[in-house]
Design an enzyme around this catalytic site. Structure first.
Site, PDB file in Angstrom:
ATOM      1  N   ASP A  81      45.384  46.664  34.944  1.00  0.00           N
ATOM      2  CA  ASP A  81      44.336  46.491  34.938  1.00  0.00           C
ATOM      3  C   ASP A  81      43.478  46.357  36.102  1.00  0.00           C
ATOM      4  O   ASP A  81      42.346  46.580  36.393  1.00  0.00           O
ATOM      5  CB  ASP A  81      43.947  45.160  34.179  1.00  0.00           C
ATOM      6  CG  ASP A  81      44.005  45.273  32.791  1.00  0.00           C
ATOM      7  OD1 ASP A  81      44.255  46.483  32.094  1.00  0.00           O
ATOM      8  OD2 ASP A  81      44.314  44.176  31.880  1.00  0.00           O
ATOM      9  N   GLY A  82      44.115  46.039  37.220  1.00  0.00           N
ATOM     10  CA  GLY A  82      43.745  45.865  38.563  1.00  0.00           C
ATOM     11  C   GLY A  82      43.226  47.173  39.050  1.00  0.00           C
ATOM     12  O   GLY A  82      42.279  47.500  39.645  1.00  0.00           O
ATOM     13  N   ASP A 156      34.834  39.327  36.503  1.00  0.00           N
ATOM     14  CA  ASP A 156      34.206  37.789  36.790  1.00  0.00           C
ATOM     15  C   ASP A 156      33.792  37.429  38.125  1.00  0.00           C
ATOM     16  O   ASP A 156      34.318  38.415  38.818  1.00  0.00           O
ATOM     17  CB  ASP A 156      35.351  36.767  36.328  1.00  0.00           C
ATOM     18  CG  ASP A 156      36.626  36.932  36.755  1.00  0.00           C
ATOM     19  OD1 ASP A 156      36.649  37.309  37.979  1.00  0.00           O
ATOM     20  OD2 ASP A 156      37.756  36.638  35.989  1.00  0.00           O
ATOM     21  N   ASP A 185      37.102  22.279  40.207  1.00  0.00           N
ATOM     22  CA  ASP A 185      37.823  22.945  41.202  1.00  0.00           C
ATOM     23  C   ASP A 185      36.857  24.362  41.318  1.00  0.00           C
ATOM     24  O   ASP A 185      37.447  25.201  42.392  1.00  0.00           O
ATOM     25  CB  ASP A 185      39.242  23.284  40.727  1.00  0.00           C
ATOM     26  CG  ASP A 185      39.834  22.067  40.868  1.00  0.00           C
ATOM     27  OD1 ASP A 185      39.597  20.973  41.554  1.00  0.00           O
ATOM     28  OD2 ASP A 185      41.215  22.123  40.466  1.00  0.00           O
ATOM     29  N   THR A 196      39.041  37.635  28.782  1.00  0.00           N
ATOM     30  CA  THR A 196      40.738  37.516  28.421  1.00  0.00           C
ATOM     31  C   THR A 196      41.256  37.548  30.011  1.00  0.00           C
ATOM     32  O   THR A 196      42.612  37.626  29.926  1.00  0.00           O
ATOM     33  CB  THR A 196      41.131  38.650  27.845  1.00  0.00           C
ATOM     34  OG1 THR A 196      40.597  40.017  28.474  1.00  0.00           O
ATOM     35  CG2 THR A 196      40.645  38.665  26.340  1.00  0.00           C
ATOM     36  N   SER A 201      42.484  31.618  30.898  1.00  0.00           N
ATOM     37  CA  SER A 201      43.586  30.702  31.482  1.00  0.00           C
ATOM     38  C   SER A 201      42.689  29.466  31.519  1.00  0.00           C
ATOM     39  O   SER A 201      43.382  28.215  31.637  1.00  0.00           O
ATOM     40  CB  SER A 201      44.135  31.212  32.923  1.00  0.00           C
ATOM     41  OG  SER A 201      44.632  32.496  32.486  1.00  0.00           O
TER      42      SER A 201
END
Length: 303
Positions: A81-82, A156, A185, A196, A201
């Site tokens: 995906d990167g 994102d 944070d 996703t 996460s």
């Protein structure tokens, strides 16, 4: 049918670009197999220039991403995906459809398994293909009223504290209206594609890729009442740093800039979109079930 989104493009594709994850084990053999297969079907094959430099396959033209955007009718991306994130942002202005072959681990966007890539590609080039459009974000950082940084994000935009600093304090406006001030944070603003990724996460919801929304997910908020929220993707989101040290803004975790107090991060939907091509019968729910290891359909349904 292949999606015809530009009168200058030819579908089924005549010229196909190949992009590969650098230095991945076995990548040269995989790329060679794909190139040989495409050539045998009379497609013009070109390699993205950095891919070409790393694999050094002879007999194929190399192109920059701008040249691929001008000349290629589709691009096959081999990696994780990167790899897809990086090339998708670069090719988005040119509306080049992308096909993902998973050479990585998770592979939400590179969904064709490596061991079946040739038969699947054969079916897709025969017209057994489905397409979908994905949202891209434009983001800019302003300091003292002047823009100091800009970037795009497919997954994102993340505003977060440093590794040894304390919580940050942020305010958020949506379309010029104050939404909240939080201590946490950090904060994630994710597209449906990015829902996703880090957002998941951090406890955010999964958004179907066709939804026209963005999700804001606090990272370890001080108050449990700071919950994820989904807003229309037509909104302009402004995050302002109220307090904190060693802050940064990350864009797909592939580019970043440092932040200081009173910096403003302005995020909005890009005018560009990204087109993914999938094998016929592809289902986003199948992808989730497989990648997230959800239970399969039961073989026997009880009364």
């Amino acid at each position: 049918m292949w999606p015809i989104k530009s009168p200058t493009r030819v579908f089924p594709p005549k010229t196909i670009a190949i992009v590969g994850k650098y230095l991945a084990s076995g990548i040269t053999q995989s790329l060679s197999e794909i190139a040989t297969f495409l050539t045998s079907r009379a497609h013009v094959v070109v390699f993205e220039h950095e891919t070409a430099q790393n694999v050094q396959l002879q007999g194929y033209q190399s192109m920059t991403t701008d040249e691929i955007g001008a000349h290629a009718d589709a691009a096959i991306v081999v990696g994780g995906d990167g790899t897809m994130l990086g090339i998708a942002r670069q090719l988005a202005p040119y509306d080049v459809p992308l096909i993902g072959i998973n050479q990585g681990r998770l592979g939400f966007m590179t969904d064709i398994p490596l061991d079946r890539m040739i038969p699947v590609l054969s079916d897709m080039l025969d017209g057994k293909v489905e397409s979908e459009s994905r949202t891209l974000l434009d983001a800019a950082v302003f300091r003292d009223g002047k823009q100091i940084f800009e970037a795009q994000a497919f997954n994102d935009v993340v505003v977060s504290r440093g590794p040894v600093s304390s919580m940050v304090e942020l305010t958020v406006e949506v379309d010029g209206r104050f939404m909240y001030q939080q201590r946490s944070d950090g904060l994630i603003v994710a597209t449906p594609t990015g829902s996703t990724a880090y957002a998941l996460s951090a406890g955010g919801p999964i958004l179907h890729p066709t939804l026209q929304g963005l999700v804001l997910v606090p990272i370890a908020p001080h108050a449990l009442s700071n919950r994820p929220i989904v807003v229309p993707d037509t909104c302009e989101i402004v995050i302002q740093v109220v307090n904190g040290r060693e802050l940064s803004a990350n864009f797909d975790m592939q580019s970043l800039t440092s932040l200081v107090r009173d910096d403003r991060i302005v995020i909005k939907r890009s005018v560009h979109t990204i087109t993914f091509l999938h094998p016929e019968g592809w289902s986003y729910y199948d992808t989730l079930r497989h990648k997230l290891r959800w239970n399969e359909y039961p073989s026997v349904v009880g009364n």
